[in-house]
Design a protein around this motif. Structure first.
Motif, PDB file in Angstrom:
ATOM      1  N   LEU A 141       0.799  -1.136  -0.187  1.00 42.29           N
ATOM      2  CA  LEU A 141       0.090  -0.112  -0.042  1.00 42.29           C
ATOM      3  C   LEU A 141       0.951   1.218  -0.022  1.00 42.29           C
ATOM      4  O   LEU A 141       0.269   2.475   0.062  1.00 42.29           O
ATOM      5  CB  LEU A 141      -0.882   0.013   1.245  1.00 42.29           C
ATOM      6  CG  LEU A 141      -2.125  -0.907   1.173  1.00 42.29           C
ATOM      7  CD1 LEU A 141      -2.742  -0.888   2.377  1.00 42.29           C
ATOM      8  CD2 LEU A 141      -2.833  -0.781   0.116  1.00 42.29           C
ATOM      9  N   ASP A 142       2.225   1.091   0.222  1.00 42.46           N
ATOM     10  CA  ASP A 142       2.785   2.294  -0.012  1.00 42.46           C
ATOM     11  C   ASP A 142       3.866   2.229  -1.159  1.00 42.46           C
ATOM     12  O   ASP A 142       3.801   2.989  -2.237  1.00 42.46           O
ATOM     13  CB  ASP A 142       3.776   2.762   1.383  1.00 42.46           C
ATOM     14  CG  ASP A 142       4.177   4.130   1.438  1.00 42.46           C
ATOM     15  OD1 ASP A 142       4.825   4.492   0.357  1.00 42.46           O
ATOM     16  OD2 ASP A 142       3.802   4.754   2.384  1.00 42.46           O
ATOM     17  N   ALA A 145       1.769   0.737  -4.242  1.00 36.82           N
ATOM     18  CA  ALA A 145       0.335   1.080  -4.303  1.00 36.82           C
ATOM     19  C   ALA A 145      -0.137   0.884  -5.643  1.00 36.82           C
ATOM     20  O   ALA A 145      -1.219   0.672  -5.861  1.00 36.82           O
ATOM     21  CB  ALA A 145       0.078   2.281  -3.677  1.00 36.82           C
ATOM     22  N   TYR A 146       0.790   1.449  -6.368  1.00 34.00           N
ATOM     23  CA  TYR A 146       0.152   1.532  -7.957  1.00 34.00           C
ATOM     24  C   TYR A 146      -0.182   0.048  -8.529  1.00 34.00           C
ATOM     25  O   TYR A 146      -0.976  -0.268  -9.212  1.00 34.00           O
ATOM     26  CB  TYR A 146       1.394   1.853  -8.860  1.00 34.00           C
ATOM     27  CG  TYR A 146       0.871   2.628 -10.271  1.00 34.00           C
ATOM     28  CD1 TYR A 146      -0.132   3.436 -10.078  1.00 34.00           C
ATOM     29  CD2 TYR A 146       1.365   2.190 -11.552  1.00 34.00           C
ATOM     30  CE1 TYR A 146      -0.687   3.987 -11.412  1.00 34.00           C
ATOM     31  CE2 TYR A 146       1.077   2.487 -12.716  1.00 34.00           C
ATOM     32  CZ  TYR A 146       0.125   3.468 -12.659  1.00 34.00           C
ATOM     33  OH  TYR A 146      -0.286   3.949 -13.756  1.00 34.00           O
ATOM     34  N   THR A 148      -1.169  -2.511  -6.666  1.00 37.13           N
ATOM     35  CA  THR A 148      -2.648  -2.596  -5.857  1.00 37.13           C
ATOM     36  C   THR A 148      -3.460  -2.128  -6.630  1.00 37.13           C
ATOM     37  O   THR A 148      -4.847  -2.580  -6.571  1.00 37.13           O
ATOM     38  CB  THR A 148      -2.456  -2.361  -4.458  1.00 37.13           C
ATOM     39  OG1 THR A 148      -1.303  -2.546  -3.914  1.00 37.13           O
ATOM     40  CG2 THR A 148      -3.704  -2.780  -3.664  1.00 37.13           C
ATOM     41  N   LEU A 149      -3.563  -0.972  -7.027  1.00 36.25           N
ATOM     42  CA  LEU A 149      -4.469  -0.227  -7.836  1.00 36.25           C
ATOM     43  C   LEU A 149      -4.831  -1.153  -9.103  1.00 36.25           C
ATOM     44  O   LEU A 149      -5.820  -1.284  -9.533  1.00 36.25           O
ATOM     45  CB  LEU A 149      -4.080   1.267  -8.327  1.00 36.25           C
ATOM     46  CG  LEU A 149      -5.063   1.868  -9.150  1.00 36.25           C
ATOM     47  CD1 LEU A 149      -6.315   2.409  -8.283  1.00 36.25           C
ATOM     48  CD2 LEU A 149      -4.389   3.269  -9.542  1.00 36.25           C
TER      49      LEU A 149
END
Lengths: 187, 156
Positions: A141-142, A145-146, A148-149
């Motif tokens: 998520l850090d 995060a891309y 995860t998107l």
């Protein structure tokens, strides 16, 4: 510890063979579920509780969906004739790929020593840079995060596809011939 | 029929034993899912796993009480709506990072590691991903089990 991995691997191979060879659809689904729980135990022993939790939960949900789908479906097994040419070709390619795999795996680093330099950088700096104690959450998520998107968008598209394909009423009016052929309940 | 009559109707869903047990257990499943989501940046778990646990609570409702009760609790419209809200909020958080420099920058205060309110935007992202994943899988389950399914010969 290595003995546990070998036992679990043999358990999963036997489960996969049962899932392919059994005639009853429900037994095949349950064998697939056993393989999935074996994978989750393997992740747990390897020290990846995040993946183990996700694997168990996804396995439960997919088992429910598969059982619900197969109990209503047509369960007749397909008769197979033994084709000697296909068997020989299959065995040849199996041996070829096993040899290629052994040759390729001999170049890997020893078990438990990752090759990637980036992951060591993440492990060292995750807690200080992101503030998350759980390194996995910090990475997905850090730092990543891309990715995860992208994963979320894949799921979003699959829901759109499921709704379009499985919706109750089509855009076109249903003929009586279709109703008889497919037995669709119209409400 | 309202929800109370629907859930007491004995011709729907499974037997009274299953209904009672699932009524007792469902709240604990939802509680565990919320724990997994909110503590995702401290303990193992996170938005994806917690969202599917929430889905499993509603799937339990659907299996025990039948499709009508589950659709009355959370309809397919609201399932896809929560799906959209989760996805949109996740993208909006990514674009809010542009104020500090780049896409998906962790722009909030990090706090001290190990506390519940820490790690900046990671807990918020966990919550939105849980909404997205949970609602999406519930919608897929509704699509597979409630929508006009093919009737076999025995049921005719």
């Amino acid at each position: 510890m290595i003995a546990i991995f070998h036992v679990l691997l043999f358990f999963m191979i036997i489960g996969s063979a049962v899932a392919i060879e059994t005639k009853n659809m429900l037994s095949a689904v349950i064998a697939v579920g056993a393989v999935g729980f074996g994978v989750s135990l393997l992740f747990l022993f390897l020290g990846a509780p995040d993946i183990a939790i996700t694997q168990v939960i996804v396995e439960i949900l997919s088992l429910i969906i598969l059982i619900r789908a197969t109990t209503f479906a047509d369960n007749r097994a397909v008769e197979r004739k033994i084709d000697s040419f296909a068997t020989i070709t299959g065995l040849f390619f199996l041996g070829f790929f096993v040899m290629a795999t052994v040759w390729a795996f001999s170049d890997l680093t020893p078990f438990g020593e990752p090759l990637m330099v980036v992951s060591q950088r993440y492990l060292a700096g995750s807690s200080a840079e992101t503030g998350a104690v759980n390194v996995v959450a910090g990475v997905i998520l850090d730092y990543r995060a891309y990715d995860t998107l992208g994963e979320a968008m894949v799921l979003f598209t699959s829901v759109l596809g499921a709704f379009v394909i499985l919706r109750r009423r089509g855009k076109k009016p249903l003929d009586e011939a279709d109703t008889e052929q497919f037995g669709i309940i119209s409400d | 029929m309202d929800l109370k009559e629907l859930s007491r109707d004995e011709s729907r869903g499974m037997t009274l034993i299953v209904k009672t047990i699932s009524r007792l257990i469902m709240s604990f499943v939802i509680l565990f899912g919320c724990f997994i989501i909110i503590y995702g940046h401290i303990t193992p778990g996170g938005g994806f796993a917690g969202g599917i646990i929430l889905t499993i609570a509603y799937v339990l409702l659907l299996l025990a009480f039948g499709g009508k009760v589950a659709m009355a609790k959370l309809s397919n419209f609201w399932a896809s709506m929560w799906d959209n809200i989760g996805a949109l909020s996740f993208v909006v958080i990514g674009f809010l990072g542009m104020t500090g420099g780049y896409f998906f920058l962790n722009f909030l205060d990090h706090g001290s590691p190990g506390h519940l309110v820490s790690a900046g935007m990671i807990p918020l992202c966990n919550i939105f991903i849980a909404l997205k994943v949970g609602a999406a899988l519930y919608a897929i389950f509704i699509g597979l089990s409630v929508y006009g399914r093919i009737v076999t010969e025995e049921e005719k």
